[in-house]
Design an enzyme around this catalytic site. Sequence first.
Site, PDB file in Angstrom:
ATOM      1  N   ASP A   1      -1.573  -2.848  -0.430  1.00  0.00           N
ATOM      2  CA  ASP A   1      -1.506  -3.535  -1.706  1.00  0.00           C
ATOM      3  C   ASP A   1      -0.193  -3.111  -2.384  1.00  0.00           C
ATOM      4  OD1 ASP A   1      -2.042  -5.089  -3.900  1.00  0.00           O
ATOM      5  OD2 ASP A   1      -4.059  -4.352  -4.222  1.00  0.00           O
TER       6      ASP A   1
HETATM    7  C1  BGC Z   1      -3.515  -6.967  -6.259  1.00  0.00           C
HETATM    8  C2  BGC Z   1      -3.856  -7.719  -5.003  1.00  0.00           C
HETATM    9  C3  BGC Z   1      -2.889  -8.850  -4.789  1.00  0.00           C
HETATM   10  C4  BGC Z   1      -1.460  -8.324  -4.811  1.00  0.00           C
HETATM   11  C5  BGC Z   1      -0.404  -9.386  -4.541  1.00  0.00           C
HETATM   12  C6  BGC Z   1      -2.028  -6.627  -6.366  1.00  0.00           C
HETATM   13  O1  BGC Z   1      -1.712  -6.152  -7.623  1.00  0.00           O
HETATM   14  O2  BGC Z   1      -4.292  -5.788  -6.315  1.00  0.00           O
HETATM   15  O3  BGC Z   1      -5.176  -8.176  -5.053  1.00  0.00           O
HETATM   16  O4  BGC Z   1      -3.168  -9.506  -3.588  1.00  0.00           O
HETATM   17  O5  BGC Z   1      -1.213  -7.735  -6.065  1.00  0.00           O
HETATM   18  O6  BGC Z   1      -0.316 -10.293  -5.552  1.00  0.00           O
END
Ligand code: BGC
Length: 752
Positions: free
Chosen positions: A301
Amino acid sequence: MKKIIAAGALAFGLFTFTGVRAAQPNPDVEKILAKLSLDEKIGQMVQLDLMKVTVPNSSPIQLDEKKLREAVVTHGVGSFINNGLGRALSVAEWTYVNKTIQDIIRAETPNKIPLLYGIDSIHGATFVLDSTLFPQPIAMAATRNPELVRRASEISAAETRAAGLRWTFAPVLDVGRQALWARFPETFGEDPYLASVLGAESVRGFEGQNLGAPTSVAACMKHYLGYSFPLTGKDRSPALMPDWYLREYFLPPFRAAVKAGVKTVMVNSGEVNGVPVHGSKYLLTDLLRGELGFDGVIVSDWEDIIRLHTWQKVAETPADAVRMAVEAGLDISMVPLDYSFGILLKQLVADGKVSEQRIDESVRRILQLKMDVGLFKNPYVEPETAGQFGKPEYRQTALTAAEEAITLLKNEKATLPLAKSAKILVTGPAAKRISALHGCWSFTWQGLEEKWYPKGSLSIAEALKQKLGDASVAVHQGVDFDGKNVDVDAAVAAAVQADAIILCLGEDAYAETPGDINDFNLPAGQQDFAKRLEATGKPVVLVLVEGRGRIVREIEPRAKAIVIAYWPGSGGAQALANVLFGDTNPSGKLPFTYARHANNLLTYDRKFTSAVAEISAPGDTQINPAKPQWEFGHGLSYTTFEVKNLKLSAPVLKGNKDRLAVNVDVSNTGQRAGKEVVELYTSDLYASLTPPSKRLRAFTKIELQPGETRAVQFELSAADLAFVNGASKLVTEPGEFEVLVAGLKAKFRYEE
Ligand code: BGC
């Protein structure tokens, strides 16, 4: 835990550096891999945010080609995401972005590996302007309709791919068992079985029969594992739970998604039992790949690898953080704002701390994924996708989904449906807010900026005007979401003139940490406003527009009717108008236990001891003193249903192959057609770990005409009764069980 030992296995050439069984080598992938330099391989493991290569604030979007060359030519970056940009792009803008990137890669890189774009299509193609946004997953769970979940994912996939994006970071398979958590609305609710069924359907919907088809995208189950159960309820804060608990309540949807063929997984940003998941070889390799058999791509993530050093403090240096994550099993780093990951990884290889074979493992998987989604065939927006965006049928499905999600919680003296001749006041902070109908990941990350929503998006007030005519609908906001006065007096004065008050309270959109709260109660100002309206004596229909079940204990008793709309998406306002005025008969069922008190957050599968109290003296026992506001599965209809004749095919279920049939007759005993969800729960009466009072094991949704009766049959096997024991083993223990369907009960024995 099953551990596979690398050394012995290597002799057969089928096991990987990290010691798990590898998929059969694909000669096409091997051919490409053999040509790549170490730098190119490392580049494939890097994911950047698009904002790194765009001209700031450009509209239409402009790529900065110098920066883009630095990314894809100098650093060989293999993948992009869009989160930091702060807005959605039109299909035309995406087409330009995609073409510009792939053209430069084709013309200026040695091996022309196409770029893979990943995007958060959580409830529709979030970052594509004018896409169809479905109800949030929590609301989709209320539909109890797996087919609808699959169809919504198919449509989201088609609209995502029409913009040239072939990978979605969805579905969210975190089980929503911490009611405070800001990402609760992104979950399919509190039950692992429900989340498993719907999660697997969503994966099937996204990926289709063939990932190469111009309507499919690769799915990404997330956020593996244990993310949704932070002790404090705050996003990305620590979780603490025994291994059996993690496996019993949080692992099942991920297991189901792997079985459904999910291609990728995103890792939990938080820690479980003191171990950040990004650094956990046990979770990422031994359990996920070794036990579950997942052979796809693991992506981090946002910034979470470097945070092993900066936030989690388990890695002394940034390089240690990279080594730790790669050793744990990670394939792609969502870095996403600099080139540090690739630089550090290269140094680790030079220092002999990470082997090139280990990097090959990840790159193999990434190349396979790129091949599966058809990027090597055609990396551009495919001409066949032209007709796949914005079809009227998609809007209709979003409307149907919202109609099936909306849940009727209370309906005193058949207050609803209201007569279409009624004069109404529509009020409350959600009455005019489009963002509150959509929630997080709606054209922007937070979903709050309404300028990005499609023209013609309806608020609740507008949809009600369309239904009843302008003259019958007065609109006053009353208070804002924080409960601050906007025009309370005017709203109360208008209430006195109305036949009924549609009071739309709840939460505006939020995503992740900005959605953290310190108080689960609905803000006092919203509740005080409700009390003033209730004091007018006019019937109050409370409409809860919210991602989590904020506490409404004090205002519930005097509301004549209550519906929860959740965050119902593009079709939400119209669906709500249809439900309130009887054009749709509601059939949604709560996918979580709606709490009555902020300090008493429970799930339906609580244990005897979570809900028992000795009141005044020992032995003076009261069961279920912790009565929630509404139970999981609660949801009324404008008709009535009766379930009778619970019959089991045998008194004993024996061994693994045996099946027990559970039969009931379901009748529509009311005056209009309606859909009903029939749920089957079981109770394990005595077990080696204290058993929950009941567990959902099967459900079905049927539609019945007035007076119609339908026989419903479920089948249970030993596997359906299993639980994870104290030794982390999935077992079905012999003994007595009870089946529960709509208040009916029957006992049987399970024998090995
Ligand atoms: C979130 C994810 C997301 C990623 C990309 C992160 O802050 O936790 O769920 O897929 O950003 O946008």
